[in-house]
Design a protein around this motif. Structure first.
Motif, mmCIF file in Angstrom:
data_model
loop_
_atom_site.group_PDB
_atom_site.id
_atom_site.type_symbol
_atom_site.label_atom_id
_atom_site.label_comp_id
_atom_site.label_asym_id
_atom_site.label_seq_id
_atom_site.Cartn_x
_atom_site.Cartn_y
_atom_site.Cartn_z
ATOM 1 N N ASP A 32 20.761 5.844 -5.947
ATOM 2 C CA ASP A 32 20.952 4.466 -6.378
ATOM 3 C C ASP A 32 19.792 4.039 -7.276
ATOM 4 O OD1 ASP A 32 20.891 1.526 -6.302
ATOM 5 O OD2 ASP A 32 22.438 1.739 -4.775
ATOM 6 N N GLU A 33 20.105 3.401 -8.391
ATOM 7 C CA GLU A 33 19.052 2.951 -9.306
ATOM 8 C C GLU A 33 18.143 1.912 -8.662
ATOM 9 O OE1 GLU A 33 21.149 1.832 -12.862
ATOM 10 O OE2 GLU A 33 21.467 3.926 -13.424
ATOM 11 N N SER A 34 18.640 1.188 -7.673
ATOM 12 C CA SER A 34 17.782 0.215 -6.990
ATOM 13 C C SER A 34 16.670 0.926 -6.215
ATOM 14 C CB SER A 34 18.593 -0.700 -6.069
ATOM 15 O OG SER A 34 19.179 0.033 -5.022
ATOM 16 N N ASP A 35 16.935 2.167 -5.744
ATOM 17 C CA ASP A 35 15.879 2.948 -5.081
ATOM 18 C C ASP A 35 14.768 3.288 -6.070
ATOM 19 O OD1 ASP A 35 17.193 2.912 -2.637
ATOM 20 O OD2 ASP A 35 18.136 4.864 -2.949
ATOM 21 N N LEU A 36 15.143 3.600 -7.304
ATOM 22 C CA LEU A 36 14.143 3.885 -8.337
ATOM 23 C C LEU A 36 13.318 2.636 -8.619
ATOM 24 C CD1 LEU A 36 12.938 5.825 -10.425
ATOM 25 C CD2 LEU A 36 14.714 5.052 -12.014
ATOM 26 N N GLN A 37 13.974 1.507 -8.670
ATOM 27 C CA GLN A 37 13.277 0.244 -8.897
ATOM 28 C C GLN A 37 12.286 -0.032 -7.768
ATOM 29 O OE1 GLN A 37 15.965 -3.056 -9.327
ATOM 30 N NE2 GLN A 37 14.430 -4.307 -10.344
ATOM 31 N N ARG A 38 12.700 0.235 -6.523
ATOM 32 C CA ARG A 38 11.799 0.054 -5.383
ATOM 33 C C ARG A 38 10.605 0.995 -5.487
ATOM 34 N NH1 ARG A 38 15.940 1.107 -0.973
ATOM 35 N NH2 ARG A 38 14.118 1.841 0.125
ATOM 36 N N LEU A 39 10.864 2.260 -5.830
ATOM 37 C CA LEU A 39 9.786 3.244 -5.959
ATOM 38 C C LEU A 39 8.759 2.804 -6.988
ATOM 39 C CD1 LEU A 39 8.420 6.031 -5.626
ATOM 40 C CD2 LEU A 39 10.104 6.923 -7.245
ATOM 41 N N LEU A 40 9.232 2.277 -8.107
ATOM 42 C CA LEU A 40 8.354 1.945 -9.225
ATOM 43 C C LEU A 40 7.798 0.522 -9.184
ATOM 44 C CD1 LEU A 40 10.311 3.686 -12.120
ATOM 45 C CD2 LEU A 40 8.338 4.542 -10.834
ATOM 46 N N SER A 41 7.982 -0.172 -8.080
ATOM 47 C CA SER A 41 7.422 -1.524 -7.993
ATOM 48 C C SER A 41 5.899 -1.433 -8.108
ATOM 49 C CB SER A 41 7.802 -2.188 -6.674
ATOM 50 O OG SER A 41 7.041 -1.656 -5.603
ATOM 51 N N PRO A 42 5.286 -2.454 -8.712
ATOM 52 C CA PRO A 42 3.820 -2.434 -8.842
ATOM 53 C C PRO A 42 3.099 -2.223 -7.508
ATOM 54 C CG PRO A 42 4.732 -4.151 -10.219
ATOM 55 C CD PRO A 42 5.874 -3.613 -9.382
ATOM 56 N N ALA A 43 3.599 -2.850 -6.438
ATOM 57 C CA ALA A 43 2.950 -2.711 -5.122
ATOM 58 C C ALA A 43 3.019 -1.266 -4.641
ATOM 59 C CB ALA A 43 3.611 -3.639 -4.110
ATOM 60 N N ASN A 44 4.178 -0.616 -4.787
ATOM 61 C CA ASN A 44 4.320 0.764 -4.322
ATOM 62 C C ASN A 44 3.521 1.735 -5.179
ATOM 63 O OD1 ASN A 44 5.864 0.121 -2.113
ATOM 64 N ND2 ASN A 44 7.812 0.572 -3.087
ATOM 65 N N LEU A 45 3.501 1.535 -6.487
ATOM 66 C CA LEU A 45 2.689 2.413 -7.341
ATOM 67 C C LEU A 45 1.205 2.268 -7.015
ATOM 68 C CD1 LEU A 45 4.472 2.130 -10.804
ATOM 69 C CD2 LEU A 45 4.422 4.102 -9.260
ATOM 70 N N ALA A 46 0.762 1.046 -6.738
ATOM 71 C CA ALA A 46 -0.645 0.838 -6.352
ATOM 72 C C ALA A 46 -0.952 1.571 -5.058
ATOM 73 C CB ALA A 46 -0.940 -0.654 -6.220
ATOM 74 N N LEU A 47 -0.026 1.531 -4.101
ATOM 75 C CA LEU A 47 -0.233 2.251 -2.842
ATOM 76 C C LEU A 47 -0.302 3.755 -3.077
ATOM 77 C CD1 LEU A 47 2.084 0.241 -0.437
ATOM 78 C CD2 LEU A 47 -0.406 0.445 -0.288
ATOM 79 N N LEU A 48 0.620 4.293 -3.860
ATOM 80 C CA LEU A 48 0.622 5.738 -4.137
ATOM 81 C C LEU A 48 -0.686 6.169 -4.787
ATOM 82 C CD1 LEU A 48 4.283 6.172 -5.404
ATOM 83 C CD2 LEU A 48 3.331 7.030 -3.244
ATOM 84 N N ARG A 49 -1.138 5.406 -5.759
ATOM 85 C CA ARG A 49 -2.401 5.745 -6.445
ATOM 86 C C ARG A 49 -3.592 5.663 -5.489
ATOM 87 N NH1 ARG A 49 -0.011 2.474 -11.159
ATOM 88 N NH2 ARG A 49 0.610 4.136 -12.600
ATOM 89 N N THR A 50 -3.606 4.641 -4.649
ATOM 90 C CA THR A 50 -4.710 4.465 -3.696
ATOM 91 C C THR A 50 -4.727 5.592 -2.674
ATOM 92 O OG1 THR A 50 -4.685 2.069 -3.986
ATOM 93 C CG2 THR A 50 -5.651 2.913 -1.938
ATOM 94 N N ILE A 51 -3.563 5.957 -2.159
ATOM 95 C CA ILE A 51 -3.494 7.044 -1.177
ATOM 96 C C ILE A 51 -3.944 8.341 -1.816
ATOM 97 C CG2 ILE A 51 -1.918 8.435 0.227
ATOM 98 C CD1 ILE A 51 -0.230 5.791 0.509
ATOM 99 N N ARG A 52 -3.491 8.604 -3.030
ATOM 100 C CA ARG A 52 -3.844 9.849 -3.724
ATOM 101 C C ARG A 52 -5.349 9.920 -3.990
ATOM 102 N NH1 ARG A 52 -2.752 14.619 -3.482
ATOM 103 N NH2 ARG A 52 -3.182 15.777 -5.338
#
Length: 132
Positions: free
Chosen positions: A44-64
């Protein structure tokens, strides 16, 4: 130069990924060396939108970058409320983008890749399942 682990994210029914997997199996049977490939298919494209949200990208970068030992430490690193971060991390786990490792009484979020490549087909035949 260090090796980079890339997660390829596709939106659709997975037909392309299944075909490529079959070809990779045939190549391995022929004895060919293949690069490791990490593919996540989102239906679902909405899942991609959720993945790429600014909050989630910030979390991924911080965890990495910081490899926090817990969700609470992650929340502190991004300067956000624990409940919000917990919700976002659970969402990322549901999308199969992060994993949790038990660390004592805490859950440690883990990202196993360095970058994300996004593949979105504009061919409606590839997105029928995503639109359904």
């Amino acid at each position: 130069m260090t090796d980079t682990t890339t997660l390829t994210v596709r939106v659709g029914d997975g037909t392309t990924t299944k075909e490529q997997t079959r070809e990779r199996i045939r190549a391995m049977e022929r004895g060919e060396d293949l690069e490791d490939r990490h593919v996540l298919v989102l239906e679902d494209e909405s899942d991609l939108q959720r993945l790429l949200s600014p909050a989630n990208l910030a979390l991924l970068r911080t965890i990495r970058e910081h490899e926090p030992e817990s969700m609470r430490e992650t929340a502190a690193l991004v300067g956000r409320d624990f409940k919000e971060v917990h919700r976002n991390l659970t969402e990322l786990e549901t999308l199969n983008v992060i994993e949790f490792e038990q660390s004592g009484r805490s859950k440690r979020p883990v990202v196993r890749f360095d970058e994300i490549d996004i593949e979105v087909s504009l061919d409606t035949a590839d997105t029928d399942a995503a639109a359904a």
